[in-house]
Scaffold this motif. Structure first.
Motif, PDB file in Angstrom:
ATOM      1  N   MET A   1      36.669  44.251  41.739  1.00 19.43           N
ATOM      2  CA  MET A   1      37.488  45.108  40.896  1.00 19.43           C
ATOM      3  C   MET A   1      38.391  44.243  40.024  1.00 19.43           C
ATOM      4  N   LYS A   2      38.421  44.536  38.736  1.00 19.00           N
ATOM      5  CA  LYS A   2      39.238  43.771  37.804  1.00 19.00           C
ATOM      6  C   LYS A   2      40.674  44.290  37.813  1.00 19.00           C
ATOM      7  N   ILE A   3      41.596  43.400  38.176  1.00 19.55           N
ATOM      8  CA  ILE A   3      43.021  43.736  38.198  1.00 19.55           C
ATOM      9  C   ILE A   3      43.615  43.558  36.804  1.00 19.55           C
ATOM     10  N   LEU A   4      43.136  42.554  36.091  1.00 25.73           N
ATOM     11  CA  LEU A   4      43.640  42.233  34.758  1.00 25.73           C
ATOM     12  C   LEU A   4      42.463  42.003  33.825  1.00 25.73           C
ATOM     13  N   GLU A   5      42.507  42.640  32.645  1.00 23.10           N
ATOM     14  CA  GLU A   5      41.483  42.443  31.619  1.00 23.10           C
ATOM     15  C   GLU A   5      42.176  42.141  30.292  1.00 23.10           C
ATOM     16  N   VAL A   6      41.925  40.962  29.786  1.00 25.22           N
ATOM     17  CA  VAL A   6      42.472  40.537  28.489  1.00 25.22           C
ATOM     18  C   VAL A   6      41.295  40.444  27.531  1.00 25.22           C
ATOM     19  N   ASN A   7      41.344  41.213  26.436  1.00 28.61           N
ATOM     20  CA  ASN A   7      40.221  41.268  25.500  1.00 28.61           C
ATOM     21  C   ASN A   7      40.649  40.931  24.075  1.00 28.61           C
ATOM     22  N   ASN A   8      40.202  39.771  23.615  1.00 26.99           N
ATOM     23  CA  ASN A   8      40.359  39.364  22.212  1.00 26.99           C
ATOM     24  C   ASN A   8      41.795  39.422  21.695  1.00 26.99           C
ATOM     25  N   SER A  24      39.274  37.855  32.553  1.00 27.59           N
ATOM     26  CA  SER A  24      39.676  38.873  33.519  1.00 27.59           C
ATOM     27  C   SER A  24      39.971  38.212  34.854  1.00 27.59           C
ATOM     28  N   VAL A  25      40.779  38.894  35.657  1.00 23.98           N
ATOM     29  CA  VAL A  25      41.130  38.418  36.996  1.00 23.98           C
ATOM     30  C   VAL A  25      40.720  39.491  37.991  1.00 23.98           C
ATOM     31  N   GLU A  26      39.957  39.077  38.981  1.00 29.11           N
ATOM     32  CA  GLU A  26      39.482  39.996  40.022  1.00 29.11           C
ATOM     33  C   GLU A  26      40.518  40.143  41.127  1.00 29.11           C
ATOM     34  N   LYS A  27      40.475  41.266  41.819  1.00 26.43           N
ATOM     35  CA  LYS A  27      41.369  41.505  42.966  1.00 26.43           C
ATOM     36  C   LYS A  27      41.165  40.426  44.028  1.00 26.43           C
ATOM     37  N   GLY A  28      42.285  39.907  44.549  1.00 30.09           N
ATOM     38  CA  GLY A  28      42.223  38.939  45.630  1.00 30.09           C
ATOM     39  C   GLY A  28      41.713  37.572  45.237  1.00 30.09           C
ATOM     40  N   THR A  29      41.870  37.219  43.962  1.00 29.08           N
ATOM     41  CA  THR A  29      41.456  35.890  43.513  1.00 29.08           C
ATOM     42  C   THR A  29      42.627  35.165  42.854  1.00 29.08           C
ATOM     43  N   ILE A  30      42.469  33.845  42.745  1.00 23.86           N
ATOM     44  CA  ILE A  30      43.460  33.011  42.064  1.00 23.86           C
ATOM     45  C   ILE A  30      42.794  32.417  40.835  1.00 23.86           C
ATOM     46  N   MET A  31      43.383  32.677  39.681  1.00 21.15           N
ATOM     47  CA  MET A  31      42.866  32.097  38.439  1.00 21.15           C
ATOM     48  C   MET A  31      43.886  31.106  37.891  1.00 21.15           C
ATOM     49  N   GLY A  32      43.446  29.891  37.703  1.00 17.24           N
ATOM     50  CA  GLY A  32      44.275  28.887  37.062  1.00 17.24           C
ATOM     51  C   GLY A  32      44.053  28.942  35.559  1.00 17.24           C
ATOM     52  N   ARG A  60      44.567  45.346  29.766  1.00 20.39           N
ATOM     53  CA  ARG A  60      44.558  46.390  30.793  1.00 20.39           C
ATOM     54  C   ARG A  60      44.919  45.738  32.126  1.00 20.39           C
ATOM     55  N   VAL A  61      45.853  46.375  32.829  1.00 24.40           N
ATOM     56  CA  VAL A  61      46.278  45.895  34.139  1.00 24.40           C
ATOM     57  C   VAL A  61      46.147  47.061  35.107  1.00 24.40           C
ATOM     58  N   PHE A  62      45.478  46.832  36.231  1.00 26.49           N
ATOM     59  CA  PHE A  62      45.191  47.885  37.214  1.00 26.49           C
ATOM     60  C   PHE A  62      44.427  49.042  36.560  1.00 26.49           C
ATOM     61  N   GLY A  63      43.633  48.728  35.549  1.00 22.16           N
ATOM     62  CA  GLY A  63      42.853  49.744  34.850  1.00 22.16           C
ATOM     63  C   GLY A  63      43.634  50.530  33.811  1.00 22.16           C
ATOM     64  N   LEU A  64      44.902  50.200  33.610  1.00 23.12           N
ATOM     65  CA  LEU A  64      45.772  50.922  32.682  1.00 23.12           C
ATOM     66  C   LEU A  64      46.094  50.070  31.461  1.00 23.12           C
ATOM     67  N   LEU A 174      48.511  34.614  50.090  1.00 18.19           N
ATOM     68  CA  LEU A 174      48.591  35.865  49.330  1.00 18.19           C
ATOM     69  C   LEU A 174      47.198  36.360  48.954  1.00 18.19           C
ATOM     70  N   LYS A 175      46.328  35.440  48.621  1.00 18.66           N
ATOM     71  CA  LYS A 175      44.945  35.812  48.281  1.00 18.66           C
ATOM     72  C   LYS A 175      44.269  36.511  49.455  1.00 18.66           C
ATOM     73  N   THR A 176      44.508  36.046  50.673  1.00 17.92           N
ATOM     74  CA  THR A 176      43.904  36.684  51.845  1.00 17.92           C
ATOM     75  C   THR A 176      44.454  38.094  52.065  1.00 17.92           C
ATOM     76  N   GLN A 177      45.614  38.387  51.469  1.00 19.45           N
ATOM     77  CA  GLN A 177      46.224  39.713  51.570  1.00 19.45           C
ATOM     78  C   GLN A 177      45.801  40.630  50.423  1.00 19.45           C
ATOM     79  N   GLY A 178      44.855  40.162  49.592  1.00 17.06           N
ATOM     80  CA  GLY A 178      44.349  40.978  48.494  1.00 17.06           C
ATOM     81  C   GLY A 178      45.146  40.870  47.208  1.00 17.06           C
ATOM     82  N   VAL A 179      46.118  39.958  47.185  1.00 18.37           N
ATOM     83  CA  VAL A 179      46.931  39.763  45.984  1.00 18.37           C
ATOM     84  C   VAL A 179      46.161  38.883  45.004  1.00 18.37           C
ATOM     85  N   SER A 180      46.291  39.197  43.717  1.00 12.96           N
ATOM     86  CA  SER A 180      45.680  38.394  42.666  1.00 12.96           C
ATOM     87  C   SER A 180      46.755  37.529  42.018  1.00 12.96           C
ATOM     88  N   ILE A 181      46.380  36.318  41.622  1.00 10.18           N
ATOM     89  CA  ILE A 181      47.342  35.391  41.033  1.00 10.18           C
ATOM     90  C   ILE A 181      46.736  34.765  39.780  1.00 10.18           C
TER      91      ILE A 181
END
Length: 197
Positions: A1-8, A24-32, A60-64, A174-181
């Motif tokens: 599931m995409k928590i964050l979507e940045v488009n153009n 985009s950043v997926e739920k429970g992942t760490i993106m550098g 879009r964040v949390f689909g919003l 935090l990642k193991t708790q489902g938090v995205s970073i």
């Protein structure tokens, strides 16, 4: 599931152009988010938070949509943008009691845990802290409510090697708790230790 979507997204300043940034950043992942100084990392992160207004694109964040749901989204985000630079002469305890009013999910026990972990004295003011300790204070504030997404701008900047290791361990927990970073950096070794993307 995409928590964050940045488009153009794009943003132009007289001497700088940020153009067509998409990820985009997926739920429970760490993106550098890596890049040299002046490459546009902070501008991108501030655009995501609607602090800087992009000339084009969508976020879009949390689909919003961020522009239409900014207040609701921001209560679910933990943000740290480097060292604290506001109310330098106020006691940390006062800063915390003021800040927690903005978050319905603020957790005093979590705040206390990170203040202890980062060895922060609530009786001090930000002006009495080293640059590294100011970063830790900002992170403690960002970690003290039940955020689902952390957006961190150079969070390891100014930290000694041991404190950096502690922080990266917290990221992995935090990642193991489902938090995205999503965190920006120019320190490749930090990315190697914790980033999924």
């Amino acid at each position: 599931m995409k928590i964050l979507e940045v488009n153009n997204i794009s943003k132009e300043y007289p001497d700088f152009l940020l153009r067509d940034i998409t990820f985009s950043v997926e739920k429970g992942t760490i993106m550098g988010f890596i890049g040299r100084n002046g490459a546009g990392k902070t501008t991108t992160l501030k655009s995501i938070l609607n602090i800087v207004h992009p000339a084009g694109g969508s976020i879009r964040v949390f689909g919003l949509d961020m522009t239409e749901n900014e207040s609701a989204i921001k209560t679910r985000i933990g943000y740290a943008g480097g060292a604290i630079n506001y109310y330098k002469k106020k006691k940390i305890s006062k800063l915390l009691s003021t800040t927690k009013r903005f978050y319905k999910n603020w957790d005093d026990a979590t705040c206390d845990k990170y203040l202890k972990l980062f060895v922060l004295d609530e009786k001090k003011t930000p002006s009495e802290l080293s640059e590294g300790m100011k970063v830790k204070l900002n992170l403690a504030i960002a970690l003290s409510h039940k955020a689902e997404l952390f957006i961190l701008d150079e969070p390891t900047s100014g930290l000694d090697p041991i404190s950096r290791e502690e922080l990266l361990e917290i990221f992995n927990y935090l990642k193991t708790q489902g938090v995205s970073i999503l965190f920006s950096t120019h320190i490749i070794s930090d990315l190697e230790k914790c980033a999924d993307d």
